[in-house]
Design an enzyme around this catalytic site. Structure first.
Site, PDB file in Angstrom:
ATOM      1  N   GLU A  84      -1.870  -1.201  12.892  1.00 60.44           N
ATOM      2  CA  GLU A  84      -0.644  -0.760  13.556  1.00 60.44           C
ATOM      3  C   GLU A  84      -0.471   0.756  13.451  1.00 60.44           C
ATOM      4  O   GLU A  84      -0.106   1.417  14.419  1.00 60.44           O
ATOM      5  CB  GLU A  84       0.583  -1.454  12.946  1.00 60.44           C
ATOM      6  CG  GLU A  84       0.560  -2.980  13.034  1.00 60.44           C
ATOM      7  CD  GLU A  84      -0.076  -3.616  11.807  1.00 60.44           C
ATOM      8  OE1 GLU A  84      -1.111  -3.104  11.308  1.00 60.44           O
ATOM      9  OE2 GLU A  84       0.469  -4.631  11.333  1.00 60.44           O
ATOM     10  N   HIS A 128      -4.214   0.983   8.438  1.00 60.32           N
ATOM     11  CA  HIS A 128      -3.997  -0.338   9.039  1.00 60.32           C
ATOM     12  C   HIS A 128      -3.976  -0.232  10.572  1.00 60.32           C
ATOM     13  O   HIS A 128      -3.730   0.847  11.118  1.00 60.32           O
ATOM     14  CB  HIS A 128      -2.681  -0.935   8.542  1.00 60.32           C
ATOM     15  CG  HIS A 128      -2.736  -1.465   7.137  1.00 60.32           C
ATOM     16  ND1 HIS A 128      -1.742  -2.224   6.568  1.00 60.32           N
ATOM     17  CD2 HIS A 128      -3.707  -1.351   6.177  1.00 60.32           C
ATOM     18  CE1 HIS A 128      -2.091  -2.534   5.323  1.00 60.32           C
ATOM     19  NE2 HIS A 128      -3.252  -2.013   5.063  1.00 60.32           N
ATOM     20  N   CYS A 140       2.719  -5.373   7.350  1.00 56.52           N
ATOM     21  CA  CYS A 140       3.100  -5.155   5.943  1.00 56.52           C
ATOM     22  C   CYS A 140       4.290  -4.182   5.909  1.00 56.52           C
ATOM     23  O   CYS A 140       4.675  -3.641   6.941  1.00 56.52           O
ATOM     24  CB  CYS A 140       1.899  -4.588   5.170  1.00 56.52           C
ATOM     25  SG  CYS A 140       1.585  -2.836   5.486  1.00 56.52           S
TER      26      CYS A 140
END
Lengths: 174, 174
Positions: free
Chosen positions: B74, B72, B102
């Protein structure tokens, strides 16, 4: 012996076999945890096997040695398993971890669509599978996985305790 | 103009400047999100700046292109920022993300000890900072961070909607 008793015994034997396999796998994860400690990282190890029981990857906590905030054992193992398979979906996989996963790692297990998690000892400070959160069983998320806890819990916890005791002794000697 | 009014105006100007800086940074994160879409990944982008506002790293969703379940935006940006600084502790850092993180990413932000998260649009299905969980404000975890939400929310959401609409059209044409 009547047929009913035989079926019961066979079921018991199968259950014992399954337990033995989990214990065997957790011993392999513990070897990874020991290796993490040897390089100055908190001793947490992980192992991933596919649906047929083939080992896909091993991982260990690498936060200090790699200076990587995401370098926990489970993330390390998940990335290695995905590389091994050439795909990010690890459907059917079982992840063995010596310590209950933190929110990051529990979330990564959801994202990787694993089938089952087996962990050793609980983490009272950051455990996100049973202790502080129940990620993995949360029906609001798009994936869930089965959880077995407490496999070789004492050995897993003892390794962590010994590591932190050594750190404290070293700090006192300074 | 009396001194009180001047102080108030100056505070308002500072607040507006701060907002503008967030908008500016989010535009940079959106560029990363667009790049993710161009390579077939769900368009989510991230940017990390240090306490003095220097850009440490950029990240984008790389799950498909890297076939990495942890890929992801991040996590990608956190790992790059840690490499850049040579340490896993990102104290004082602000992370900009186009989509609410998430559980995995919110947990990674805690693990990296960031100071602040600014995100664009909420994630009703997996948002772990405000929507489904409040990781980042949870006093049981060993670190907390400030959260600002809704910066360029419409642009961030529009990019995601366009990506999924295109996927659906492509699927219908098959």
């Amino acid at each position: 012996m009547d047929e009913g008793a035989e079926v019961l015994l066979s079921a018991a034997a199968r259950a014992e076999d399954a337990l033995d396999v989990d214990v065997l796998r957790m011993r392999e994860a513990l070897v990874e945890a020991e290796a993490a400690a040897a390089s100055g990282d908190v001793p947490v190890g992980a192992l991933i096997v596919d649906a047929s029981g083939v080992v896909l990857a091993r991982g260990r906590n690498r936060r200090e040695i790699d200076q990587d905030p995401t370098g926990h054992a489970e993330v390390d193992a998940l990335r290695a398993a995905a590389r091994q398979l050439g795909r990010w979906r690890l459907e059917g996989a079982t992840v063995y971890a010596t310590l209950e996963p933190c929110p990051m790692c529990a979330g990564a297990l959801v994202n990787a669509r694993i089938a089952r998690l087996v962990y050793g000892c609980p983490d009272p400070k950051a455990g996100a599978v049973d202790t502080l959160f129940t990620i993995g069983r949360d029906t609001r998320l798009n994936h869930r996985f089965a959880v077995t806890s407490g496999v070789l819990a004492d050995e897993c916890a003892a390794l962590l305790r010994a590591f932190f005791a050594k750190l404290r002794t070293a700090a006192l000697k300074r």
